[in-house]
Design an enzyme around this catalytic site. Sequence first.
Site, PDB file in Angstrom:
ATOM      1  CB  ALA A 243      -0.937  -0.026   1.205  1.00 32.86           C
ATOM      2  CG  HIS A 244      -1.172   4.966   0.724  1.00 33.20           C
ATOM      3  ND1 HIS A 244      -0.999   5.764   1.816  1.00 33.20           N
ATOM      4  CD2 HIS A 244      -2.386   4.387   0.870  1.00 33.20           C
ATOM      5  CE1 HIS A 244      -2.052   5.680   2.606  1.00 33.20           C
ATOM      6  NE2 HIS A 244      -2.911   4.843   2.054  1.00 33.20           N
ATOM      7  CG  ASN A 245       2.939   7.393   2.007  1.00 38.39           C
ATOM      8  OD1 ASN A 245       1.827   7.610   1.517  1.00 38.39           O
ATOM      9  ND2 ASN A 245       3.936   8.254   1.929  1.00 38.39           N
TER      10      ASN A 245
ATOM     11  CB  SER B 191       1.842   4.771   6.763  1.00 37.61           C
ATOM     12  OG  SER B 191       1.317   5.736   5.867  1.00 37.61           O
TER      13      SER B 191
END
Length: 339
Positions: free
Chosen positions: A240-242, A260
């Site tokens: 997923a993102h980050n 994250s």
Amino acid sequence: MDFSAEQVANLINGDIKGNPQEKVSYISKIEDGKPGTITFLGGERYQEYLKDTKASIVIISKDLVPKDLSNLPTIIVVDNAYAAFNKLLNIYNEMKVKKQGIENPVFIAESAVLLENVYVAAFAYISNNAKIGKNTKIYPHVFIGDNVTIGDNCYIGPGVKIYEDCVLGNNCSIHAGTIIGGDGFGFQPTNEGYEKVPQLGNVLIEDNVEIGSNCTIDRATIGSTIIKKGVKLDNLIQIAHNVEIGEHTAMAAQSGIAGSSKLGKWSMIGGQVGITGHLKVGNNVIVQAQSGITNDVQDNQRLFGSPAINYLNYQKSYIYFKKLPEIVKRLEKLEKGKK
């Protein structure tokens, strides 16, 4: 192409026992060996196949060489048969994929930069200001977005999509169907539903990373989703993102990491493991298959279960779990006795 035992021995620094001019043109497993193939014996469990294999050449670790070499194929003795055979496979693979040039039809933007010896297969699309490093190979139906940078000696398999602004280092392999830089799963709840949060970052992949087929690595909301050098990802993985994955960490198929979270280096994540968001997982962590990580993890832990606990504690607890029906019956008898 045909190779003699002498040529193979020179490549892997081996010692020939038998005919140095024995020829092979392909590889095989020792139990399925056929004339004209080369195989290897690296462990005692396969030693029984040596006397019956039909392979023409066998690479053998020196500590497994039998005393009686009569009625055996030509043998090449090395320190470590696994390592020698792997070296041979890499040489063979390099010869097999020596492709260069630009096929047609393709689309390559005028502002794109392709360095020397790049191969671009038919139906690939390379967008504005993309930069492709030397000796990189791009296979059919690949999409490369605006401002993407791909390093030297990379393999971009059929159907891979790399969205705008993403960066790949040198010596990376991205297998068929993987998507790099799609939007992260970012939505803000409102009274009318969910409002999309723009995903303005990118994905940064460092050197010597290999990513399997049909993986998805989302771009960051702001900043970068980072896959550090030497990471190995199996097929069907969601990042997923980050997210940040540390150096040389390996993840098996169908595992996923929520937004994250950060994984340390040299960790091993089993198949179907889920890691929730905003966590920190340390270095040298081993997570068994189908586990769920819901809290931060310190270095050097081995975890199992969902939610995951210490591996040995899980094994001990499972012994009691299997006996729960019996334990419940005993408790009920004790309670009845008290009454």
